[in-house]
Design a protein around this motif. Structure first.
Motif, PDB file in Angstrom:
ATOM      1  N   ILE A  92      30.066  46.283  24.925  1.00  0.00           N
ATOM      2  CA  ILE A  92      29.130  46.127  25.603  1.00  0.00           C
ATOM      3  C   ILE A  92      28.336  44.391  25.677  1.00  0.00           C
ATOM      4  CG2 ILE A  92      26.215  46.452  25.751  1.00  0.00           C
ATOM      5  CD1 ILE A  92      26.248  48.622  25.243  1.00  0.00           C
ATOM      6  N   ALA A  93      28.639  43.461  26.181  1.00  0.00           N
ATOM      7  CA  ALA A  93      28.725  42.214  26.720  1.00  0.00           C
ATOM      8  C   ALA A  93      27.156  41.947  27.163  1.00  0.00           C
ATOM      9  CB  ALA A  93      29.318  41.495  26.862  1.00  0.00           C
ATOM     10  N   ILE A  94      26.456  41.401  26.829  1.00  0.00           N
ATOM     11  CA  ILE A  94      25.153  40.446  27.526  1.00  0.00           C
ATOM     12  C   ILE A  94      24.172  39.176  27.173  1.00  0.00           C
ATOM     13  CG2 ILE A  94      22.349  40.772  26.475  1.00  0.00           C
ATOM     14  CD1 ILE A  94      22.692  42.671  24.689  1.00  0.00           C
ATOM     15  N   SER A  95      23.936  39.163  28.304  1.00  0.00           N
ATOM     16  CA  SER A  95      24.242  37.395  28.884  1.00  0.00           C
ATOM     17  C   SER A  95      22.994  37.305  30.079  1.00  0.00           C
ATOM     18  CB  SER A  95      25.440  37.251  29.886  1.00  0.00           C
ATOM     19  OG  SER A  95      25.126  36.021  29.731  1.00  0.00           O
ATOM     20  N   ASN A  96      21.704  37.082  30.131  1.00  0.00           N
ATOM     21  CA  ASN A  96      20.980  37.207  31.430  1.00  0.00           C
ATOM     22  C   ASN A  96      21.572  36.831  32.518  1.00  0.00           C
ATOM     23  OD1 ASN A  96      18.613  38.035  32.525  1.00  0.00           O
ATOM     24  ND2 ASN A  96      18.632  35.881  32.651  1.00  0.00           N
ATOM     25  N   SER A  97      22.517  35.440  32.254  1.00  0.00           N
ATOM     26  CA  SER A  97      22.997  34.939  33.131  1.00  0.00           C
ATOM     27  C   SER A  97      23.906  35.098  33.653  1.00  0.00           C
ATOM     28  CB  SER A  97      22.658  33.313  33.485  1.00  0.00           C
ATOM     29  OG  SER A  97      23.821  33.151  32.019  1.00  0.00           O
ATOM     30  N   GLY A  98      25.028  36.018  32.831  1.00  0.00           N
ATOM     31  CA  GLY A  98      26.401  36.599  33.269  1.00  0.00           C
ATOM     32  C   GLY A  98      27.106  35.057  32.887  1.00  0.00           C
ATOM     33  N   GLU A  99      26.787  33.986  33.100  1.00  0.00           N
ATOM     34  CA  GLU A  99      27.288  32.994  32.634  1.00  0.00           C
ATOM     35  C   GLU A  99      27.586  32.352  31.144  1.00  0.00           C
ATOM     36  OE1 GLU A  99      29.271  32.258  34.867  1.00  0.00           O
ATOM     37  OE2 GLU A  99      28.849  33.648  36.701  1.00  0.00           O
ATOM     38  N   THR A 100      27.222  33.228  30.234  1.00  0.00           N
ATOM     39  CA  THR A 100      27.226  32.499  29.065  1.00  0.00           C
ATOM     40  C   THR A 100      28.618  31.777  28.182  1.00  0.00           C
ATOM     41  OG1 THR A 100      24.819  33.737  28.360  1.00  0.00           O
ATOM     42  CG2 THR A 100      26.307  32.647  26.233  1.00  0.00           C
ATOM     43  N   GLU A 101      28.610  31.154  27.771  1.00  0.00           N
ATOM     44  CA  GLU A 101      29.766  30.943  27.742  1.00  0.00           C
ATOM     45  C   GLU A 101      31.063  31.014  26.758  1.00  0.00           C
ATOM     46  OE1 GLU A 101      32.408  26.063  26.807  1.00  0.00           O
ATOM     47  OE2 GLU A 101      30.212  26.079  26.611  1.00  0.00           O
ATOM     48  N   GLU A 102      29.934  31.413  25.129  1.00  0.00           N
ATOM     49  CA  GLU A 102      29.735  32.036  24.256  1.00  0.00           C
ATOM     50  C   GLU A 102      30.912  33.924  24.681  1.00  0.00           C
ATOM     51  OE1 GLU A 102      27.852  28.846  23.264  1.00  0.00           O
ATOM     52  OE2 GLU A 102      27.948  30.780  24.235  1.00  0.00           O
ATOM     53  N   VAL A 103      30.328  33.956  25.224  1.00  0.00           N
ATOM     54  CA  VAL A 103      30.521  35.535  26.519  1.00  0.00           C
ATOM     55  C   VAL A 103      31.730  35.285  26.861  1.00  0.00           C
ATOM     56  CG1 VAL A 103      29.610  37.730  27.024  1.00  0.00           C
ATOM     57  CG2 VAL A 103      28.263  36.323  25.253  1.00  0.00           C
ATOM     58  N   VAL A 104      31.873  34.588  28.191  1.00  0.00           N
ATOM     59  CA  VAL A 104      32.955  34.099  29.519  1.00  0.00           C
ATOM     60  C   VAL A 104      33.818  34.441  28.409  1.00  0.00           C
ATOM     61  CG1 VAL A 104      33.700  33.235  31.214  1.00  0.00           C
ATOM     62  CG2 VAL A 104      31.001  33.532  30.905  1.00  0.00           C
ATOM     63  N   LYS A 105      33.887  33.565  27.297  1.00  0.00           N
ATOM     64  CA  LYS A 105      35.202  33.056  26.837  1.00  0.00           C
ATOM     65  C   LYS A 105      35.872  34.541  26.479  1.00  0.00           C
ATOM     66  CE  LYS A 105      34.518  28.673  25.183  1.00  0.00           C
ATOM     67  NZ  LYS A 105      35.279  27.480  23.500  1.00  0.00           N
ATOM     68  N   ASN A 123      22.343  39.180  36.324  1.00  0.00           N
ATOM     69  CA  ASN A 123      22.856  38.658  37.799  1.00  0.00           C
ATOM     70  C   ASN A 123      24.448  39.656  38.013  1.00  0.00           C
ATOM     71  OD1 ASN A 123      24.281  36.731  39.077  1.00  0.00           O
ATOM     72  ND2 ASN A 123      24.357  34.717  38.142  1.00  0.00           N
ATOM     73  N   LYS A 124      24.294  39.965  38.933  1.00  0.00           N
ATOM     74  CA  LYS A 124      24.978  41.324  39.595  1.00  0.00           C
ATOM     75  C   LYS A 124      26.487  39.909  40.463  1.00  0.00           C
ATOM     76  CE  LYS A 124      24.266  44.340  40.865  1.00  0.00           C
ATOM     77  NZ  LYS A 124      23.665  45.470  41.584  1.00  0.00           N
ATOM     78  N   ASP A 125      26.432  39.078  40.216  1.00  0.00           N
ATOM     79  CA  ASP A 125      27.016  38.324  41.200  1.00  0.00           C
ATOM     80  C   ASP A 125      27.927  36.787  39.952  1.00  0.00           C
ATOM     81  OD1 ASP A 125      27.060  39.034  43.808  1.00  0.00           O
ATOM     82  OD2 ASP A 125      24.488  37.458  44.084  1.00  0.00           O
ATOM     83  N   SER A 126      27.502  37.151  38.533  1.00  0.00           N
ATOM     84  CA  SER A 126      27.872  36.469  37.172  1.00  0.00           C
ATOM     85  C   SER A 126      29.584  36.698  37.081  1.00  0.00           C
ATOM     86  CB  SER A 126      26.758  36.574  36.640  1.00  0.00           C
ATOM     87  OG  SER A 126      27.428  38.141  36.140  1.00  0.00           O
ATOM     88  N   THR A 127      30.395  36.032  36.514  1.00  0.00           N
ATOM     89  CA  THR A 127      31.040  35.403  35.954  1.00  0.00           C
ATOM     90  C   THR A 127      31.783  37.308  35.257  1.00  0.00           C
ATOM     91  OG1 THR A 127      31.488  33.253  35.637  1.00  0.00           O
ATOM     92  CG2 THR A 127      33.618  34.877  34.313  1.00  0.00           C
ATOM     93  N   LEU A 128      30.446  37.710  34.172  1.00  0.00           N
ATOM     94  CA  LEU A 128      30.492  38.900  33.908  1.00  0.00           C
ATOM     95  C   LEU A 128      30.545  40.287  34.819  1.00  0.00           C
ATOM     96  CD1 LEU A 128      30.476  39.954  30.906  1.00  0.00           C
ATOM     97  CD2 LEU A 128      28.254  39.770  31.351  1.00  0.00           C
ATOM     98  N   ALA A 129      29.351  40.189  35.421  1.00  0.00           N
ATOM     99  CA  ALA A 129      29.459  41.130  35.960  1.00  0.00           C
ATOM    100  C   ALA A 129      30.901  41.084  37.084  1.00  0.00           C
ATOM    101  CB  ALA A 129      28.464  40.781  37.141  1.00  0.00           C
ATOM    102  N   ARG A 130      31.225  40.561  37.480  1.00  0.00           N
ATOM    103  CA  ARG A 130      32.574  40.679  38.014  1.00  0.00           C
ATOM    104  C   ARG A 130      33.826  41.657  37.224  1.00  0.00           C
ATOM    105  NH1 ARG A 130      30.800  35.370  40.463  1.00  0.00           N
ATOM    106  NH2 ARG A 130      32.350  34.629  39.480  1.00  0.00           N
ATOM    107  N   ALA A 131      33.720  41.120  35.569  1.00  0.00           N
ATOM    108  CA  ALA A 131      34.312  41.198  34.904  1.00  0.00           C
ATOM    109  C   ALA A 131      34.476  42.100  34.257  1.00  0.00           C
ATOM    110  CB  ALA A 131      34.457  40.624  33.834  1.00  0.00           C
ATOM    111  N   ALA A 132      33.241  43.189  34.528  1.00  0.00           N
ATOM    112  CA  ALA A 132      32.702  44.453  34.357  1.00  0.00           C
ATOM    113  C   ALA A 132      33.443  45.831  34.752  1.00  0.00           C
ATOM    114  CB  ALA A 132      31.137  44.631  33.849  1.00  0.00           C
TER     115      ALA A 132
END
Length: 309
Positions: A92-105, A123-132
């Motif tokens: 489970i990765a948590i990031s409100n923006s979905g773009e937190t660098e440390e998480v995206v890495k 942010n459903k359009d974020s990098t995290l959301a697209r990868a999840a």
């Protein structure tokens, strides 16, 4: 400045943020629950900054309610802790923006490792959301912070979503209080559910009196026993005299109270419990009858101890 008005505004904004989560739920929540229930691994929760602090609480709640889980700091993960992530683990990765660098890495590793990834983001359009594999939408209309900078409503919403996960998993597993107590043996719940009366009862220097004991002897027995009661050995069985009985006797009998014997003041056949009963049963009995003590009787009906709330 009206400080209470400001506080109420915060409550209203954050309450609205949590209430709005209901309409953001979709089938992805169901898929998340089903994946966690079916995994042979653990749930790893990860987040940075305030999201990380919320993530620690979510991981702790999951772990204590039947879902093996732990928190992983994304910075430490990127510098070696990823070695703790097994292929069967749910992440489970948590990031409100979905773009937190440390998480995206971490996303490329998780994909290559074959982990099921749950993105908890606003942010459903974020990098995290697209990868999840599934996305839990924790978006809020606005923060309670007047500058819209400090995470407030967003962290509250994320915490509530974590609680929703934990409670849903508990109900799906039919998680029982006894299981919760196994993970909290040092707390009051652990004492209630795991301990037996024989483990907790007081069995030495019991405050015992004869039925013809004087008022003064009753008072001295209660004071000396330090349990707030005196137990009377009567022909009909046991009786009990409490601190409250002493006060009521003064009110009812005034100066004649000193002429009363223990037999005149006691309550005959007080509540009792077997020695092998669970402390949970003892506490429930005391709560039901609004009392603070129970006699513990042996198989032959003799007094062997006292349980205090």
């Amino acid at each position: 400045m009206d400080y209470q008005h400001i506080a109420r505004e915060v409550f209203d904004i954050e309450a609205a943020a949590v209430a709005n989560l209901s309409r953001r739920l979709d089938k992805q929540f169901d898929q998340t629950i089903e994946q966690i229930l079916s995994t042979q691994g653990r749930v790893i929760v990860c987040g940075m900054g305030k999201s990380g602090q919320i993530g620690r609480k979510i991981a702790a709640t999951l772990a204590s309610t039947g879902t093996p889980s732990f928190f992983m700091h994304p910075g430490e993960a990127y510098h070696g802790d990823l070695g703790m992530v097994a292929k069967e683990d749910v992440f489970i990765a948590i990031s409100n923006s979905g773009e937190t660098e440390e998480v995206v890495k971490l996303l490329s590793f998780l994909k290559e490792n074959g982990n099921f990834l749950i993105g908890m983001t606003g942010n459903k359009d974020s990098t995290l959301a697209r990868a999840a594999n599934t996305v839990l939408d924790v978006a809020v209309d606005k923060e309670a912070c007047p500058l819209q900078l400090a995470p407030t409503s967003s962290t509250t919403a994320t915490l509530a979503m974590g609680d929703a996960l934990a409670v849903t998993l508990m109900k799906a597993r039919d998680f029982q209080p006894e299981e919760f107590a196994r993970f909290h043996p040092g707390g009051s719940l652990g004492r209630r559910l795991l301990s037996r009366v024989r483990d907790e009862m007081i069995c030495e220097n019991l405050p015992l009196l004869s039925a013809d004991a004087s008022f003064a002897e009753v008072v001295n027995c209660i004071s000396g026993g330090k349990l707030g009661i005196a137990v009377v050995e009567a022909k009909q069985g046991y009786g009990i005299i409490t601190d409250g009985d002493i006060r009521r006797s003064f009110t009812q009998h005034a100066k004649d109270v000193f002429d009363l014997s223990a037999a005149k003041m006691m309550t005959l056949h007080p509540k009792s419990i077997p020695v092998d009963a669970r402390m949970n049963d003892a506490f429930s009995l005391m709560e039901k009858h609004q009392i603070t003590s129970l006699l513990v009787l042996g198989e032959n009906g003799s007094l062997i101890g006292i349980v205090k709330k």
